[in-house]
Design a protein around this motif. Sequence first.
Motif, PDB file in Angstrom:
ATOM      1  N   VAL A   1       0.895  -1.188  -0.063  1.00  0.00           N
ATOM      2  CA  VAL A   1       0.129   0.131   0.041  1.00  0.00           C
ATOM      3  C   VAL A   1       0.977   1.285   0.022  1.00  0.00           C
ATOM      4  O   VAL A   1       1.482   1.521   1.304  1.00  0.00           O
ATOM      5  N   ILE A   2       0.841   1.818  -1.052  1.00  0.00           N
ATOM      6  CA  ILE A   2       2.079   3.129  -1.405  1.00  0.00           C
ATOM      7  C   ILE A   2       1.084   4.307  -0.884  1.00  0.00           C
ATOM      8  O   ILE A   2      -0.068   4.363  -1.317  1.00  0.00           O
ATOM      9  N   TRP A   3       1.671   5.188  -0.273  1.00  0.00           N
ATOM     10  CA  TRP A   3       0.954   6.245   0.444  1.00  0.00           C
ATOM     11  C   TRP A   3       1.969   7.564   0.582  1.00  0.00           C
ATOM     12  O   TRP A   3       3.315   7.225   0.766  1.00  0.00           O
ATOM     13  N   ASN A   4       1.947   8.690   0.193  1.00  0.00           N
ATOM     14  CA  ASN A   4       2.531   9.660   0.393  1.00  0.00           C
ATOM     15  C   ASN A   4       2.767  10.340   1.772  1.00  0.00           C
ATOM     16  O   ASN A   4       1.662  10.406   2.583  1.00  0.00           O
TER      17      ASN A   4
ATOM     18  N   PHE B   1       4.358  -1.376   8.038  1.00  0.00           N
ATOM     19  CA  PHE B   1       5.570  -1.460   7.840  1.00  0.00           C
ATOM     20  C   PHE B   1       6.354  -0.264   8.495  1.00  0.00           C
ATOM     21  O   PHE B   1       5.745   0.885   8.602  1.00  0.00           O
ATOM     22  N   GLY B   2       7.832  -0.394   8.793  1.00  0.00           N
ATOM     23  CA  GLY B   2       8.690   0.653   9.295  1.00  0.00           C
ATOM     24  C   GLY B   2       8.721   0.940  10.747  1.00  0.00           C
ATOM     25  O   GLY B   2       8.948   1.915  11.089  1.00  0.00           O
ATOM     26  N   GLY B   3       8.004  -0.242  11.500  1.00  0.00           N
ATOM     27  CA  GLY B   3       8.072   0.215  13.032  1.00  0.00           C
ATOM     28  C   GLY B   3       7.305  -1.036  13.573  1.00  0.00           C
ATOM     29  O   GLY B   3       6.699  -1.941  13.102  1.00  0.00           O
TER      30      GLY B   3
ATOM     31  N   GLY C   1      -4.042  14.091   7.695  1.00  0.00           N
ATOM     32  CA  GLY C   1      -5.588  13.942   8.198  1.00  0.00           C
ATOM     33  C   GLY C   1      -6.130  12.395   8.318  1.00  0.00           C
ATOM     34  O   GLY C   1      -7.120  12.306   8.810  1.00  0.00           O
ATOM     35  N   TYR C   2      -5.392  11.380   7.693  1.00  0.00           N
ATOM     36  CA  TYR C   2      -5.894  10.021   7.990  1.00  0.00           C
ATOM     37  C   TYR C   2      -4.904   9.023   8.891  1.00  0.00           C
ATOM     38  O   TYR C   2      -3.665   9.692   8.983  1.00  0.00           O
ATOM     39  N   VAL C   3      -5.162   8.276   9.206  1.00  0.00           N
ATOM     40  CA  VAL C   3      -4.476   7.340   9.886  1.00  0.00           C
ATOM     41  C   VAL C   3      -4.351   5.872   9.492  1.00  0.00           C
ATOM     42  O   VAL C   3      -5.481   5.525   8.971  1.00  0.00           O
ATOM     43  N   PHE C   4      -3.246   5.262   9.525  1.00  0.00           N
ATOM     44  CA  PHE C   4      -3.334   3.695   9.426  1.00  0.00           C
ATOM     45  C   PHE C   4      -3.349   3.162  10.597  1.00  0.00           C
ATOM     46  O   PHE C   4      -2.630   3.130  11.509  1.00  0.00           O
ATOM     47  N   LYS C   5      -4.182   2.168  11.069  1.00  0.00           N
ATOM     48  CA  LYS C   5      -4.511   1.318  12.109  1.00  0.00           C
ATOM     49  C   LYS C   5      -4.718  -0.101  11.905  1.00  0.00           C
ATOM     50  O   LYS C   5      -5.701  -0.336  11.245  1.00  0.00           O
TER      51      LYS C   5
ATOM     52  N   TYR D   1       7.803  18.457   1.936  1.00  0.00           N
ATOM     53  CA  TYR D   1       8.073  17.619   0.986  1.00  0.00           C
ATOM     54  C   TYR D   1       7.460  16.134   1.740  1.00  0.00           C
ATOM     55  O   TYR D   1       7.465  15.942   2.816  1.00  0.00           O
ATOM     56  N   VAL D   2       6.990  15.326   0.481  1.00  0.00           N
ATOM     57  CA  VAL D   2       6.615  14.089   0.891  1.00  0.00           C
ATOM     58  C   VAL D   2       7.368  13.060   0.084  1.00  0.00           C
ATOM     59  O   VAL D   2       7.741  13.317  -0.860  1.00  0.00           O
ATOM     60  N   SER D   3       7.120  11.797   0.643  1.00  0.00           N
ATOM     61  CA  SER D   3       7.936  10.810  -0.074  1.00  0.00           C
ATOM     62  C   SER D   3       6.844   9.421  -0.238  1.00  0.00           C
ATOM     63  O   SER D   3       6.162   9.102   0.550  1.00  0.00           O
ATOM     64  N   ALA D   4       6.675   8.823  -1.341  1.00  0.00           N
ATOM     65  CA  ALA D   4       5.888   7.814  -1.462  1.00  0.00           C
ATOM     66  C   ALA D   4       6.402   6.508  -0.902  1.00  0.00           C
ATOM     67  O   ALA D   4       7.754   6.082  -1.073  1.00  0.00           O
TER      68      ALA D   4
END
Length: 104
Positions: A12-15, A78-80, A90-94, A31-34
């Motif tokens: 799931v790719i997200w900026n 991923f990443g933690g 404004g969104y969260v991933f849970k 700046y954002v990173s995908a």
Amino acid sequence: MVDWYNTKTTGVIWNRPLPVVFGSYASGTQYVSAMNLAATENRGWEVALNTVNIRSREVNWTSTLTYSTNKQKITKLFGGDSDFLDTGDGYVFKVGEAVRSYYG
């Protein structure tokens, strides 16, 4: 027609905004990173009923009735080690919730 699906996605790719300490701030724009942020699971049903109501030389009337349901949930971040990630937009991933959920 009846269709059931159960798909699993690991990309799931997200900026995601980069931290300011990385020098990622210029003229009021961060700046954002995908990034690949999560793995998800999608389950659902799709049902369609096609009927021919009237068929004659003058009239041809058909109908289609459709029903669908979808249940999406994040299965892994991923990443933690956390099961909660604020994307900064404004969104969260849970884990256990749908992608683009609000938290408050």
